[in-house]
Design an enzyme around this catalytic site. Structure first.
Site, PDB file in Angstrom:
ATOM      1  N   CYS A  58      51.840  45.777  35.807  1.00  0.00           N
ATOM      2  CA  CYS A  58      50.966  45.902  34.534  1.00  0.00           C
ATOM      3  C   CYS A  58      50.740  46.355  34.232  1.00  0.00           C
ATOM      4  O   CYS A  58      50.256  47.932  34.489  1.00  0.00           O
ATOM      5  CB  CYS A  58      49.891  45.068  35.768  1.00  0.00           C
ATOM      6  SG  CYS A  58      48.738  44.244  34.279  1.00  0.00           S
ATOM      7  N   CYS A  62      42.912  47.968  34.515  1.00  0.00           N
ATOM      8  CA  CYS A  62      41.811  47.900  35.166  1.00  0.00           C
ATOM      9  C   CYS A  62      42.075  48.626  36.779  1.00  0.00           C
ATOM     10  O   CYS A  62      41.848  49.040  36.790  1.00  0.00           O
ATOM     11  CB  CYS A  62      41.724  46.087  35.966  1.00  0.00           C
ATOM     12  SG  CYS A  62      42.372  45.046  35.426  1.00  0.00           S
ATOM     13  N   CYS A  65      43.151  49.006  40.091  1.00  0.00           N
ATOM     14  CA  CYS A  65      43.684  47.761  40.520  1.00  0.00           C
ATOM     15  C   CYS A  65      45.059  48.580  40.689  1.00  0.00           C
ATOM     16  O   CYS A  65      45.553  49.456  40.477  1.00  0.00           O
ATOM     17  CB  CYS A  65      44.232  47.023  39.140  1.00  0.00           C
ATOM     18  SG  CYS A  65      45.719  45.738  40.275  1.00  0.00           S
ATOM     19  N   CYS A 102      47.289  30.271  46.893  1.00  0.00           N
ATOM     20  CA  CYS A 102      47.110  31.215  45.787  1.00  0.00           C
ATOM     21  C   CYS A 102      48.096  31.890  45.126  1.00  0.00           C
ATOM     22  O   CYS A 102      48.799  32.947  46.592  1.00  0.00           O
ATOM     23  CB  CYS A 102      45.909  31.663  45.789  1.00  0.00           C
ATOM     24  SG  CYS A 102      45.220  32.445  44.634  1.00  0.00           S
ATOM     25  N   CYS A 134      46.670  27.442  43.591  1.00  0.00           N
ATOM     26  CA  CYS A 134      45.686  28.571  42.689  1.00  0.00           C
ATOM     27  C   CYS A 134      46.529  29.202  42.352  1.00  0.00           C
ATOM     28  O   CYS A 134      47.418  29.747  42.687  1.00  0.00           O
ATOM     29  CB  CYS A 134      44.746  28.694  44.127  1.00  0.00           C
ATOM     30  SG  CYS A 134      43.532  29.306  42.639  1.00  0.00           S
ATOM     31  N   CYS A 194      38.321  29.411  38.987  1.00  0.00           N
ATOM     32  CA  CYS A 194      38.082  30.257  40.692  1.00  0.00           C
ATOM     33  C   CYS A 194      38.109  31.389  39.955  1.00  0.00           C
ATOM     34  O   CYS A 194      38.181  31.883  39.440  1.00  0.00           O
ATOM     35  CB  CYS A 194      39.323  29.966  41.416  1.00  0.00           C
ATOM     36  SG  CYS A 194      39.026  31.249  42.424  1.00  0.00           S
ATOM     37  N   ARG A 266      33.746  32.536  48.610  1.00  0.00           N
ATOM     38  CA  ARG A 266      35.149  33.208  49.092  1.00  0.00           C
ATOM     39  C   ARG A 266      34.736  34.213  49.727  1.00  0.00           C
ATOM     40  O   ARG A 266      34.602  35.607  48.905  1.00  0.00           O
ATOM     41  CB  ARG A 266      36.548  32.488  48.641  1.00  0.00           C
ATOM     42  CG  ARG A 266      36.841  31.634  48.099  1.00  0.00           C
ATOM     43  CD  ARG A 266      37.581  31.204  47.425  1.00  0.00           C
ATOM     44  NE  ARG A 266      38.538  29.774  46.694  1.00  0.00           N
ATOM     45  CZ  ARG A 266      38.531  28.809  47.557  1.00  0.00           C
ATOM     46  NH1 ARG A 266      38.071  28.740  49.171  1.00  0.00           N
ATOM     47  NH2 ARG A 266      38.443  27.931  47.166  1.00  0.00           N
TER      48      ARG A 266
HETATM   49  N1  SAM Z   1      46.225  39.665  36.410  1.00  0.00           N
HETATM   50  C1  SAM Z   1      45.612  39.146  37.102  1.00  0.00           C
HETATM   51  C2  SAM Z   1      44.313  39.274  36.395  1.00  0.00           C
HETATM   52  O1  SAM Z   1      43.657  40.334  36.713  1.00  0.00           O
HETATM   53  O2  SAM Z   1      43.498  37.973  36.301  1.00  0.00           O
HETATM   54  C3  SAM Z   1      45.170  38.290  38.150  1.00  0.00           C
HETATM   55  C4  SAM Z   1      45.314  38.934  39.879  1.00  0.00           C
HETATM   56  S1  SAM Z   1      44.106  40.369  40.018  1.00  0.00           S
HETATM   57  C5  SAM Z   1      44.979  41.350  41.464  1.00  0.00           C
HETATM   58  C6  SAM Z   1      42.966  39.056  40.285  1.00  0.00           C
HETATM   59  C7  SAM Z   1      41.736  40.198  41.760  1.00  0.00           C
HETATM   60  O3  SAM Z   1      42.010  40.742  42.301  1.00  0.00           O
HETATM   61  C8  SAM Z   1      40.880  40.496  40.398  1.00  0.00           C
HETATM   62  O4  SAM Z   1      40.612  40.373  39.116  1.00  0.00           O
HETATM   63  C9  SAM Z   1      39.549  41.802  40.921  1.00  0.00           C
HETATM   64  O5  SAM Z   1      38.687  40.964  41.445  1.00  0.00           O
HETATM   65  C10 SAM Z   1      40.853  41.539  42.498  1.00  0.00           C
HETATM   66  N2  SAM Z   1      40.734  43.267  43.329  1.00  0.00           N
HETATM   67  C11 SAM Z   1      41.541  43.690  42.421  1.00  0.00           C
HETATM   68  N3  SAM Z   1      42.400  45.153  43.279  1.00  0.00           N
HETATM   69  C12 SAM Z   1      41.387  45.558  43.880  1.00  0.00           C
HETATM   70  C13 SAM Z   1      40.785  45.824  45.107  1.00  0.00           C
HETATM   71  N4  SAM Z   1      41.810  47.342  44.956  1.00  0.00           N
HETATM   72  N5  SAM Z   1      39.476  45.863  45.357  1.00  0.00           N
HETATM   73  C14 SAM Z   1      39.202  44.480  44.955  1.00  0.00           C
HETATM   74  N6  SAM Z   1      39.332  44.004  44.340  1.00  0.00           N
HETATM   75  C15 SAM Z   1      40.641  43.635  43.918  1.00  0.00           C
HETATM   76  C1  DTB Z   2      40.160  37.994  43.863  1.00  0.00           C
HETATM   77  O1  DTB Z   2      39.348  37.620  43.408  1.00  0.00           O
HETATM   78  N1  DTB Z   2      40.901  38.341  44.668  1.00  0.00           N
HETATM   79  C2  DTB Z   2      42.234  37.947  45.138  1.00  0.00           C
HETATM   80  C3  DTB Z   2      42.391  37.076  44.507  1.00  0.00           C
HETATM   81  N2  DTB Z   2      40.951  36.621  43.682  1.00  0.00           N
HETATM   82  C4  DTB Z   2      43.615  36.885  43.901  1.00  0.00           C
HETATM   83  C5  DTB Z   2      42.770  38.976  45.464  1.00  0.00           C
HETATM   84  C6  DTB Z   2      42.388  40.559  45.996  1.00  0.00           C
HETATM   85  C7  DTB Z   2      43.152  42.158  45.605  1.00  0.00           C
HETATM   86  C8  DTB Z   2      43.031  42.777  46.604  1.00  0.00           C
HETATM   87  C9  DTB Z   2      43.960  43.623  45.889  1.00  0.00           C
HETATM   88  C10 DTB Z   2      45.446  43.546  46.706  1.00  0.00           C
HETATM   89  O2  DTB Z   2      45.463  42.867  47.529  1.00  0.00           O
HETATM   90  O3  DTB Z   2      46.465  44.291  45.591  1.00  0.00           O
HETATM   91 FE1  SF4 Z   3      47.141  43.585  35.921  1.00  0.00          FE
HETATM   92 FE2  SF4 Z   3      45.416  44.082  38.244  1.00  0.00          FE
HETATM   93 FE3  SF4 Z   3      44.205  44.550  36.247  1.00  0.00          FE
HETATM   94 FE4  SF4 Z   3      45.306  41.728  37.391  1.00  0.00          FE
HETATM   95  S1  SF4 Z   3      44.355  43.368  37.524  1.00  0.00           S
HETATM   96  S2  SF4 Z   3      45.338  42.833  35.177  1.00  0.00           S
HETATM   97  S3  SF4 Z   3      47.693  43.150  37.555  1.00  0.00           S
HETATM   98  S4  SF4 Z   3      45.947  45.529  36.447  1.00  0.00           S
END
Ligand code: SAM
Ligand code: DTB
Ligand code: SF4
Length: 320
Positions: A58, A62, A65, A102, A134, A194, A266
């Site tokens: 990506c 973030c 992430c 989802c 979702c 959501c 959730r």
């Molecule tokens: N790329 C899309 C976005 O950013 O909306 C969707 C996927 S993103 C992985 C969805 C959510 O996962 C993020 O908004 C964040 O709240 C959660 N998330 C991602 N990495 C995480 C982590 N290491 N620990 C907890 N939550 C995480």
């Molecule tokens: C959300 O708020 N949490 C879920 C779902 N929406 C998509 C994702 C959590 C991802 C946690 C980090 C990972 O497994 O990569």
């Molecule tokens: Fe990309 Fe992860 Fe940020 Fe979603 S949360 S926009 S997958 S870097």
């Protein structure tokens, strides 16, 4: 307490939300549990399954992430999955007791291309299995949201993640306003929103309160609120962040329940770091959904057997 539970929460000021948040812990739990019982079936939780349909690479930054291309994590990139493989996963999720499926893609935003066409087919297929569908695909235009709505999408996940002021410490490649715009596009298309956040990234109590207030300002209110506890992942800027104290995690869940009596709250990322007792307290405080299966998108999650035991110990059962 009873008068507080009847306060129309949409009009609460930041100070009032702060008062809720800072109540003595057990008073807060009692308050939230009361609201929960008045508005939801307290013996039921919804089981949802997550699938990463496009992983890693990506462009966004973030800080939490593992899928951001610029960080060196163990996540292997993989292209968009085939529609039929996704639908096989959805069938298994249904057989395992999930009622919501989802699909997550590590995209900054949706592009109008063949990949989006394939996601549209995934949504139609998941719906035709009788599951709630979702998606979380990054930023969406109004037209793209409408295409997802026409395909029958139940909900779109797009998190505010934290307060506007803390957001800039975590993400620089897009703004809070960008997030709000996508959420508006989703609502305008008639898709259920959501929207939740992450706790444990080093934010203050005030950031959590401001985040909850912004959630409360959304119109319509989100029907689904994921609360993620940060899972620090090696290679990301937050890799050394300390795991949030479970009491603080529960506080956020409890205030979310009081502010959003009708929403699904959730428990999302971070349950592997929470004891059974902490999760039981989170259910008591109003959480009523979990993601099941050993993997979220790229990180770990309790397996089915572990969750079955947890629900049994709590005397909870899943919606069918
Ligand atoms: N790329 C899309 C976005 O950013 O909306 C969707 C996927 S993103 C992985 C969805 C959510 O996962 C993020 O908004 C964040 O709240 C959660 N998330 C991602 N990495 C995480 C982590 N290491 N620990 C907890 N939550 C995480
Ligand atoms: C959300 O708020 N949490 C879920 C779902 N929406 C998509 C994702 C959590 C991802 C946690 C980090 C990972 O497994 O990569
Ligand atoms: Fe990309 Fe992860 Fe940020 Fe979603 S949360 S926009 S997958 S870097």
């Amino acid at each position: 307490m009873t008068t507080q539970t009847r306060t129309p929460t949409a009009k609460l000021s930041k100070a009032e939300i702060s008062n809720l948040y800072h109540q003595p812990f057990l008073e807060l739990i009692y308050h939230a549990a009361t609201v929960h019982r008045e508005n939801q079936n307290p013996q039921k939780v919804q089981m949802c399954t997550l699938l990463s349909v496009k992983t890693g690479g990506c462009q966004e930054d973030c800080a939490y992430c593992p899928q951001a291309a610029r960080y060196h994590t163990n996540v292997k990139r993989s292209p968009l999955m085939d529609v039929k493989d996704v639908l096989n996963n959805a069938k298994k999720a249904k057989e395992g007791g999930s009622t919501r499926f989802c699909m997550g893609a590590a995209w900054r935003e949706v592009k109008d291309n063949a990949e989006f066409d394939a996601v549209i087919e995934m949504v139609k297929g998941v719906k035709s299995l009788g599951l709630e569908a979702c998606c979380t695909l990054g930023m969406l235009s109004a037209t793209q949201a409408q295409r997802l709505a026409d395909a029958g999408l139940t909900a779109y996940n797009h998190n505010l993640d934290s307060s506007e002021s803390f957001y800039g410490d975590i993400i620089q490649t897009r703004t809070y306003q960008d997030r709000l715009k996508t959420i508006q596009n989703v609502s305008n298309a008639g898709i259920s929103v959501c929207c939740g956040g992450i706790v444990g990234m080093g934010e203050s109590d005030d950031d959590r309160i401001a985040f909850l207030q912004t959630l409360l300002s959304l119109s319509p209110a989100p029907e689904s609120i994921p609360i993620n506890a940060l899972t620090p992942v090696e290679g990301t800027p937050l890799e050394n962040q300390e795991i949030i104290d479970s009491f603080d995690w529960i506080r956020v869940i409890a205030v979310a329940r009081i502010l959003f009596p009708k929403a699904r709250i959730r428990l999302s990322a971070g349950r592997l770091n929470m004891s059974d007792e902490a999760q039981a307290m989170a259910f008591m405080s109003g959480a009523n959904s979990i993601f099941t299966g050993e993997k979220l998108l790229t990180t770990g999650n309790p397996d089915h057997e572990t969750d079955k035991r947890l629900l049994k110990k709590c005397g909870l059962s899943s919606f069918t």
